[in-house]
Scaffold this motif. Structure first.
Motif: not given
Length: 105
Positions: A18-36
């Motif tokens: 919603a904020g960036r008008k695109r989906m996050p990449t796996l790397i971005e999701l990993g940074r945001k969630t802290g998950k492996s």
């Protein structure tokens, strides 16, 4: 109902898109969630299975959001709707729920 980890990833995907008008990449999701990456892939697979996103490991950075918010517990939701409409779900001879019937009387 979604587990906390799945709910968190779903909210991140929805807010990010919603904020960036695109989906996050796996790397971005990993940074945001802290998950492996392994745990993140498992979480995305569960969101696919539950019908919240469309995604495949063959193209991991392509996520399609199908539903941004968690659905309510289906059984309780259906029961509450049926009750408000004066409907009742009954079990058939094999113990399976059948269609709701209007209560009279």
């Amino acid at each position: 109902m979604l587990a906390d980890a799945e709910r968190k990833v779903l909210r991140i995907i929805a807010n990010y898109s919603a904020g960036r008008k695109r989906m996050p990449t796996l790397i971005e999701l990993g940074r945001k969630t802290g998950k492996s990456q392994k745990k993140l892939l498992e979480t995305l697979s569960e969101l696919v299975k539950e019908g919240y996103i469309s995604w495949t490991p063959a193209d991991p950075d392509r996520i399609t959001l199908l539903q941004a918010r968690e659905r309510e517990d289906r059984e309780n939701f259906t029961r509450d709707i049926n009750n408000s409409l004066g409907l009742r779900t009954v079990k058939d001879l094999h113990g399976f729920n059948t269609d709701a019937f209007r209560l009279y009387g």
